[in-house]
Design a protein around this motif. Sequence first.
Motif, PDB file in Angstrom:
ATOM      1  N   PRO A 149     148.671  96.194  -4.582  1.00 44.28           N
ATOM      2  CA  PRO A 149     147.568  97.060  -3.900  1.00 44.28           C
ATOM      3  C   PRO A 149     146.499  96.774  -4.915  1.00 44.28           C
ATOM      4  CG  PRO A 149     149.337  98.592  -3.362  1.00 44.28           C
ATOM      5  CD  PRO A 149     149.972  97.164  -4.357  1.00 44.28           C
ATOM      6  N   ALA A 150     146.653  96.849  -6.487  1.00 46.11           N
ATOM      7  CA  ALA A 150     145.746  96.482  -7.255  1.00 46.11           C
ATOM      8  C   ALA A 150     145.140  95.045  -7.076  1.00 46.11           C
ATOM      9  CB  ALA A 150     146.205  96.768  -8.641  1.00 46.11           C
TER      10      ALA A 150
ATOM     11  N   GLN B 247     145.102  86.434   8.384  1.00 45.71           N
ATOM     12  CA  GLN B 247     145.630  87.503   9.044  1.00 45.71           C
ATOM     13  C   GLN B 247     146.374  88.470   7.681  1.00 45.71           C
ATOM     14  OE1 GLN B 247     148.243  86.052  11.951  1.00 45.71           O
ATOM     15  NE2 GLN B 247     147.039  86.697  13.492  1.00 45.71           N
ATOM     16  N   ILE B 248     146.020  89.780   7.683  1.00 46.68           N
ATOM     17  CA  ILE B 248     147.184  90.510   6.919  1.00 46.68           C
ATOM     18  C   ILE B 248     147.883  91.315   7.458  1.00 46.68           C
ATOM     19  CG2 ILE B 248     145.077  90.307   5.012  1.00 46.68           C
ATOM     20  CD1 ILE B 248     144.399  93.160   6.030  1.00 46.68           C
ATOM     21  N   ALA B 249     148.745  91.814   6.972  1.00 43.43           N
ATOM     22  CA  ALA B 249     149.803  92.885   6.965  1.00 43.43           C
ATOM     23  C   ALA B 249     150.325  93.671   5.841  1.00 43.43           C
ATOM     24  CB  ALA B 249     151.206  92.135   7.580  1.00 43.43           C
ATOM     25  N   PHE B 250     150.543  94.884   6.005  1.00 39.87           N
ATOM     26  CA  PHE B 250     151.053  95.906   5.231  1.00 39.87           C
ATOM     27  C   PHE B 250     152.367  96.044   5.108  1.00 39.87           C
ATOM     28  CE2 PHE B 250     146.425  96.658   5.975  1.00 39.87           C
ATOM     29  CZ  PHE B 250     145.806  96.813   4.946  1.00 39.87           C
ATOM     30  N   VAL B 251     153.147  95.510   4.236  1.00 38.31           N
ATOM     31  CA  VAL B 251     154.430  95.625   4.472  1.00 38.31           C
ATOM     32  C   VAL B 251     155.142  96.181   2.999  1.00 38.31           C
ATOM     33  CG1 VAL B 251     156.748  94.081   4.604  1.00 38.31           C
ATOM     34  CG2 VAL B 251     154.407  93.450   5.774  1.00 38.31           C
ATOM     35  N   GLU B 252     155.855  97.150   3.029  1.00 43.71           N
ATOM     36  CA  GLU B 252     156.663  97.808   2.011  1.00 43.71           C
ATOM     37  C   GLU B 252     155.797  97.907   0.740  1.00 43.71           C
ATOM     38  OE1 GLU B 252     160.476  95.871   1.050  1.00 43.71           O
ATOM     39  OE2 GLU B 252     160.707  95.198   3.272  1.00 43.71           O
ATOM     40  N   GLY B 253     154.486  98.558   0.889  1.00 43.74           N
ATOM     41  CA  GLY B 253     153.627  98.743  -0.284  1.00 43.74           C
ATOM     42  C   GLY B 253     152.759  97.709  -0.653  1.00 43.74           C
TER      43      GLY B 253
ATOM     44  N   PHE C 200     140.750  91.518  -5.359  1.00 40.23           N
ATOM     45  CA  PHE C 200     140.419  90.449  -4.436  1.00 40.23           C
ATOM     46  C   PHE C 200     139.271  90.874  -3.556  1.00 40.23           C
ATOM     47  CE2 PHE C 200     141.015  88.387  -0.189  1.00 40.23           C
ATOM     48  CZ  PHE C 200     140.580  87.002  -0.383  1.00 40.23           C
ATOM     49  N   VAL C 201     139.515  91.789  -2.747  1.00 35.22           N
ATOM     50  CA  VAL C 201     138.369  92.319  -1.756  1.00 35.22           C
ATOM     51  C   VAL C 201     137.060  92.630  -2.721  1.00 35.22           C
ATOM     52  CG1 VAL C 201     137.907  94.231  -0.097  1.00 35.22           C
ATOM     53  CG2 VAL C 201     140.126  93.222   0.177  1.00 35.22           C
ATOM     54  N   LEU C 202     136.754  93.133  -3.684  1.00 32.92           N
ATOM     55  CA  LEU C 202     135.871  93.267  -4.370  1.00 32.92           C
ATOM     56  C   LEU C 202     135.092  92.200  -4.879  1.00 32.92           C
ATOM     57  CD1 LEU C 202     136.514  96.714  -6.604  1.00 32.92           C
ATOM     58  CD2 LEU C 202     135.224  96.397  -4.520  1.00 32.92           C
ATOM     59  N   ASN C 203     135.996  91.127  -5.340  1.00 28.06           N
ATOM     60  CA  ASN C 203     135.313  90.052  -5.723  1.00 28.06           C
ATOM     61  C   ASN C 203     134.785  89.082  -4.451  1.00 28.06           C
ATOM     62  OD1 ASN C 203     135.374  90.282  -8.476  1.00 28.06           O
ATOM     63  ND2 ASN C 203     137.670  89.770  -8.241  1.00 28.06           N
ATOM     64  N   ALA C 204     135.568  89.256  -3.465  1.00 30.62           N
ATOM     65  CA  ALA C 204     135.144  88.630  -2.294  1.00 30.62           C
ATOM     66  C   ALA C 204     133.843  89.093  -1.672  1.00 30.62           C
ATOM     67  CB  ALA C 204     136.120  88.567  -0.910  1.00 30.62           C
TER      68      ALA C 204
END
Length: 71
Positions: A53-54, A28-34, A59-63
Amino acid sequence: MPSGWDKPELDLSAADWRSGSQGAGDVQIAFVEGFIAMRNAARPENPSLIFTPAEWHAFVLNARDGEFDLT
């Protein structure tokens, strides 16, 4: 705190945790305080990984490219 750690202690108690598009994943993921927090849904009491964010983008690109495919 480890050297190079530049992330704040985030309060994740009220985070809006989201599962994968099918809702069947263990992550699961959550967006918290940037930042982006990631946790194991089966063990939410365990520590979460915190990404800038970077870092999340990398991580997403490599996954997507299969870098973490263990099959």
